[in-house]
Design an enzyme around this catalytic site. Structure first.
Site, PDB file in Angstrom:
ATOM      1  N   ALA A 784      42.112  33.525  73.971  1.00 41.27           N
ATOM      2  CA  ALA A 784      41.599  34.834  73.569  1.00 41.27           C
ATOM      3  C   ALA A 784      40.077  34.839  73.687  1.00 41.27           C
ATOM      4  O   ALA A 784      39.393  34.124  72.956  1.00 41.27           O
ATOM      5  CB  ALA A 784      42.018  35.150  72.136  1.00 41.27           C
ATOM      6  N   PRO A 785      39.504  35.631  74.620  1.00 43.49           N
ATOM      7  CA  PRO A 785      38.057  35.661  74.795  1.00 43.49           C
ATOM      8  C   PRO A 785      37.400  36.672  73.866  1.00 43.49           C
ATOM      9  O   PRO A 785      37.986  37.702  73.513  1.00 43.49           O
ATOM     10  CB  PRO A 785      37.907  36.098  76.251  1.00 43.49           C
ATOM     11  CG  PRO A 785      39.074  37.001  76.474  1.00 43.49           C
ATOM     12  CD  PRO A 785      40.201  36.453  75.634  1.00 43.49           C
ATOM     13  N   PHE A 803      36.746  41.908  72.158  1.00 39.44           N
ATOM     14  CA  PHE A 803      37.736  40.873  71.872  1.00 39.44           C
ATOM     15  C   PHE A 803      39.092  41.245  72.450  1.00 39.44           C
ATOM     16  O   PHE A 803      39.521  42.392  72.382  1.00 39.44           O
ATOM     17  CB  PHE A 803      37.842  40.688  70.347  1.00 39.44           C
ATOM     18  CG  PHE A 803      38.998  39.850  69.897  1.00 39.44           C
ATOM     19  CD1 PHE A 803      39.102  38.515  70.279  1.00 39.44           C
ATOM     20  CD2 PHE A 803      39.984  40.390  69.088  1.00 39.44           C
ATOM     21  CE1 PHE A 803      40.182  37.742  69.857  1.00 39.44           C
ATOM     22  CE2 PHE A 803      41.062  39.624  68.659  1.00 39.44           C
ATOM     23  CZ  PHE A 803      41.154  38.286  69.047  1.00 39.44           C
ATOM     24  N   HIS A 804      39.783  40.244  73.019  1.00 43.46           N
ATOM     25  CA  HIS A 804      41.152  40.411  73.505  1.00 43.46           C
ATOM     26  C   HIS A 804      42.024  39.379  72.808  1.00 43.46           C
ATOM     27  O   HIS A 804      41.893  38.184  73.035  1.00 43.46           O
ATOM     28  CB  HIS A 804      41.215  40.212  75.020  1.00 43.46           C
ATOM     29  CG  HIS A 804      42.549  40.592  75.619  1.00 43.46           C
ATOM     30  ND1 HIS A 804      43.736  40.029  75.216  1.00 43.46           N
ATOM     31  CD2 HIS A 804      42.863  41.477  76.597  1.00 43.46           C
ATOM     32  CE1 HIS A 804      44.741  40.543  75.927  1.00 43.46           C
ATOM     33  NE2 HIS A 804      44.238  41.428  76.770  1.00 43.46           N
ATOM     34  N   SER A 805      42.940  39.832  71.954  1.00 40.71           N
ATOM     35  CA  SER A 805      43.819  38.940  71.203  1.00 40.71           C
ATOM     36  C   SER A 805      44.891  38.347  72.111  1.00 40.71           C
ATOM     37  O   SER A 805      45.158  38.845  73.208  1.00 40.71           O
ATOM     38  CB  SER A 805      44.474  39.706  70.061  1.00 40.71           C
ATOM     39  OG  SER A 805      45.441  38.918  69.400  1.00 40.71           O
TER      40      SER A 805
END
Length: 959
Positions: A784-785, A803-805
């Site tokens: 996750a970035p 944010f990408h979960s």
């Protein structure tokens, strides 16, 4: 010396040809010097002032500020530069008369470039950047491009005068050498805003003027034998070229000065070179587009689709293992190469599945045709080298075209006229190039049994080819790829994609010709160790150190391509190239699985191991080097570097491509003068969008459509997810470059392609003061970035998180990630915005970790129940609006946007934090908020191009 004679002698005036050169030199010098003196005398503080600094940080004016900004220095320059035009045209004419020879085309071409250069000089002189910035830049770039053939052409045609040759050689070398520090200090000024850097840049800029004028002044030496005569009787005279043959010493000196230029220019050889390079460009275009088009299908199926099998179309050289079929292919290479253009023509097929089928056929024919050609031509050194150079310079041209189109190849099958494609032009040129490329009958390399007489191993050659093509494709098919490997955010501490991309291209060019002139050295073990060290430095280090490793690797990969291709072409093509492309495909899948491990069998075994990929690549190349070494005779006479004609034509074409790249880089320099949409209201409009790797539902590149929606929605800050496309399966591209430059925004790419994420990026109208990249805990699922950036918004520091979960299937990962991000957001006391993909339902589960006392963040609209992925959270800001915009067919996710008023003081920030939930979430009608706070009206109702306000059918406003 001028002479006057009486009319009875018929001569009214005669003077030495030197006067043309001296008049030109004096007039041109006076134009610049007079403007400099007048400018310093009248407007010193104004002309040393730039957008960042003035006196005393900057204390010497640039050329452009001196000659183009103010009256009367601008007028002094224009008057004297107009006077210069007369002797300038005469100088070009005299040079043509001096150098013309029967049957030689080069003097005419150089004279044409001299005239063109003179006209473009008048263009950028009289059309200043203030008058028309675009045309000023176009004419200036055209002048710089024309300087290359004029300068090198004059050296090539220089009469056998050692003094003139030496002066031209040093002046030209100094001119082009000065471009390097010139660009460096311009970057220091424009990008890094270093005080005093523009003054240093100005000195190098003035040096270019002196060297440019000085180069043309050397003609005074050659024109000493000319006498210009004015008679009172009209007539035409035929000048005689001197027939003296230069001595061997002078010829040697002239050849050294000429460098990469052919001694005898012919249009036939020039067209052959152009065709070879363009056909090589077509090969790399089709090969690099295959993975991108294949990727469309698993992307939309969210798993293995079956279409992945098309990656194996590149193993078509296996067919050359069948004797009759090999003879058929080599006997009909023109047909095979023309059929390979199906890959370029596939853009005409609208249906994605059929487009992939046509492209796959084109890739198969392209690989088959090129391998058969290399195999057939391997018995003739010059013809084989020409094909190898065409293939490799074609890669350099492909990287340049992608840079010019901001990382999209303009003739890929995902391009068409609506998104900037030049497919029709590319296909037409491809047909002409293929016809020219195959105009000579192939040289048959004999039967397969001849392979037994060759030393070395076809199997080892195949490993070398597989590793080589993977390295060239994955790292060098776009000049920004390795730069993004070492990118770590703001402040900039390493290379930047638009300002340093040429360094990668230059390394590729130098490496290629090093391999051509010194193939045995390029295929040596010392060079292999240097290339391996570069690969390791690139893999494990960031910033400049990592990029130095990248440059070493780029140089090595193009250099070693020559000996590896040469050794492989002499073996059975079915094994050396058929198996080679199979190994290449294995590496392609390996390099995909390190990030796509959650979607493929056995993927977790290689998750996050780019280092294993690099080790495997270099090991395979090492096997190819071993084969090359074992193929060489144990004792052979040292061969002096050849300066044959074909190398010089390809050298000139490579230098021209490099100059075009530099001109494109000049056009792409970041301006850093970006303005928000509503500064008078201190409004920030922020958005979050999952862009699905910039491929729309119909398999077209979607950057233009995304740009239009972001612009019309008036977004000042936007987070983009699923944005990392710097892999073979995504085309090694970067949509954020196009969006940032076209929209006028700063950009942070986020964690690089070697960080094994699907990508997160940030675009901002406001300066990015600092940014840090995070990889959140992911013990089972995908990484996750996150980006944590600090923006300077109307003088207030605001933190923005993108944010990408992780995916739905891994709940423990998502729980750990929610805690990490909540702590990260809670660690900053500044006003903050989260633009995110959370994979949770509103008010349930991990939502209550993200929106909590722990994070200090609030939901942009807690009553919006229809969310699962995209969320906007905030703290310390006045939220005044929220809307959801339908995506049309651009992607599978809507664009969510919110408006915030930026507080002017700590007191206002504290007041926002002290609001109760009821006060904070109180909704009002649109008419109750100022005009500048409102969302654009064009998305109401049916909207535009499929984009409209939906879910609520209208924006929501708060007070």
């Amino acid at each position: 010396m001028s002479k006057f004679k009486d009319k009875e002698g018929g001569v009214l005036l005669s003077l030495s040809g030197q006067w043309v050169s001296w008049t030109h030199t004096v007039a041109a010098s006076t134009a610049f010097i007079s403007a400099l003196i007048v400018g310093i005398s009248l407007h010193y503080h104004k002309i040393v002032q730039n957008e960042h600094y003035g006196y005393p940080d900057e204390w010497f004016p640039s050329v452009s500020a001196t000659i183009g900004d103010r009256y009367p220095e601008r007028s002094f320059f224009m008057i004297f530069i107009a006077i210069t035009s007369g002797p300038r045209f005469m100088l070009v004419g005299l040079w043509y008369l001096l150098t013309r020879k029967p049957g030689h085309k080069l003097p005419g071409f150089v004279a044409f470039m001299g005239v063109f250069r003179t006209l473009t000089c008048g263009g950028w002189t009289y059309i200043t950047s203030t008058d028309d910035h675009d045309w000023h830049d176009i004419l200036m770039i055209s002048y710089i491009v024309a300087t290359l053939p004029w300068t090198t052409g004059c050296i090539a045609l220089s009469p056998p005068n050692p003094r003139a040759i030496t002066l031209r050689k040093y002046l030209a070398g100094a001119f082009f050498g000065t471009l390097v520090p010139l660009i460096y200090f311009f970057i220091q000024h424009k990008v890094h805003r270093v005080a005093g850097a523009y003054t240093t840049y100005a000195f190098f800029e003035w040096s270019l003027i002196i060297l440019d004028v000085g180069f043309d002044a050397v003609t005074a030496i050659d024109f000493a034998t000319f006498e210009l005569v004015v008679r009172d009787v009209g007539g035409s005279s035929k000048g005689e070229n001197r027939s003296s043959v230069p001595s061997a010493v002078l010829e040697k000196e002239k050849a050294k000065a000429t460098g990469i230029l052919p001694a005898r220019f012919t249009w036939s050889e020039a067209l052959d070179t152009i065709a070879d390079v363009y056909h090589g460009f077509v090969f790399w275009t089709t090969l690099t587009s295959l993975g991108l088009v294949v990727w469309f299908f698993p992307l939309w199926y969210m798993g293995i689709s079956g279409f992945e099998a098309f990656v194996m179309t590149s193993v078509s050289p296996f067919l050359l293992g069948i004797g009759p079929l090999r003879s058929l292919v080599q006997g009909n290479l023109r047909i095979v190469h023309l059929l390979s253009l199906a890959g370029i023509a596939s853009y005409l097929v609208i249906n994605p599945t059929m487009r992939l089928c046509v492209l796959g056929f084109g890739v198969a024919m392209s690989c088959l045709g090129w391998v058969a050609t290399l195999s057939a031509e391997s018995v003739h050194e010059v013809r084989f080298e020409s094909k190898v150079l065409g293939l490799m310079v074609g890669l350099i041209m492909s990287s340049t075209a992608k840079f010019m189109w901001k990382t999209n190849n303009p003739i890929w099958p995902i391009m068409h006229a609506e998104n900037g494609g030049w497919n029709g032009v590319g296909l037409t040129l491809g047909v002409l190039a293929a016809l020219r490329f195959t105009r000579r009958s192939p040289l048959m390399s004999g039967s397969l049994s001849n392979d037994k007489n060759q030393k070395g191993s076809a199997m080892l050659a195949a490993f070398g080819i597989g590793g080589l093509f993977f390295g060239l494709h994955s790292l060098l098919s776009d000049t920004s790829t390795m730069i993004l490997w070492v990118w770590e955010g703001f402040p900039i501490r390493g290379p930047y994609f638009s300002t340093h991309g040429w360094c990668t291209l230059a390394a590729m060019s130098l490496g290629l010709f090093g391999g051509i002139y010194k193939p045995n050295a390029a295929g040596g073990w010392v060079q292999y160790l240097a290339g391996t060290l570069g690969a390791m430095v690139l893999t494990f280090f960031s910033h400049w150190l990592g990029y130095f490793g990248a440059l070493a690797l780029a140089t090595y990969l193009t250099a070693v391509s020559v000996p590896l291709l040469s050794a492989a072409a002499k073996k059975s093509p079915a094994v050396s190239f058929g198996l080679g492309f199979l190994i290449y495909n294995f590496l392609v899948l390996f390099h995909v699985w390190v990030v796509a491990y959650a979607f493929v069998p056995g993927g977790p075994l290689v998750r996050e191991h780019t280092d294993w990929v690099m080790i495997t690549m270099m090991t395979f190349i090492g096997l190819g080097v071993y084969n090359f070494q074992s193929s060489r005779p144990r004792r052979q006479q040292a061969k002096r570097p050849s300066a044959s004609q074909h190398k010089k034509y390809f050298g000139a074409s490579t230098l021209f491509i490099n100059i075009v790249f530099l001109c494109a880089a000049f056009r792409r320099f970041p301006t850093n003068d970006y303005k928000p949409y509503h500064p008078e209201d201190r409004i920030v409009t922020a958005g979050i969008w999952t862009i699905h790797f910039s491929l729309d539902n119909d398999m077209w590149s979607s950057e233009y459509r995304m740009r239009d929606l972001i612009k019309e929605a008036e977004l000042d800050v936007v987070g983009l997810l699923e944005s990392d496309q710097q892999r073979i399966i995504m085309g090694n591209r970067d949509s954020t470059q196009f969006l940032a430059e076209d929209l006028g925004m700063y950009v942070d790419y986020g964690p690089g392609p070697n960080k094994h994420t699907w990508g997160a990026a940030l675009l901002s109208k406001f300066p990015i003061v600092e940014s840090k990249h995070h990889l959140l805990p992911s013990p089972v699922g995908e990484l996750a970035p996150a980006i944590h950036a600090t923006l300077d918004v109307y003088g207030q520091l605001i933190d923005v998180f993108v944010f990408h979960s992780g995916q739905e299937e891994d709940p423990e990962d998502r729980r750990l990630q929610s805690e990490y991000l909540a702590d990260l957001m809670g660690s900053t006391p500044r006003p903050s915005i989260l633009l995110s993909y959370l994979v949770t339902k509103p008010l349930k589960g991990n939502y209550n970790t993200y929106v909590s006392e722990r994070s200090g963040m609030h939901d942009v609209d807690p009553t919006d129940w229809d969310r699962w992925c995209e969320y906007i959270l905030f703290k310390g800001l006045k939220r005044v609006g929220y809307a959801r915009l339908s995506r049309s067919t651009i992607t599978d996710t809507e664009l969510q946007v919110a408006k915030f008023v930026i507080p002017q003081s700590e007191v206002e920030i504290a007041q926002q934090r002290a609001l109760s939930a009821e006060e904070r979430d109180r909704r009002v009608e649109e008419g109750e908020v100022p005009e500048g706070w409102r969302f654009p009206a064009l998305f109401r109702g049916q909207g535009v191009r499929g984009h409209r306000y939906h879910v609520f059918n209208e924006p929501r406003y708060y007070n």
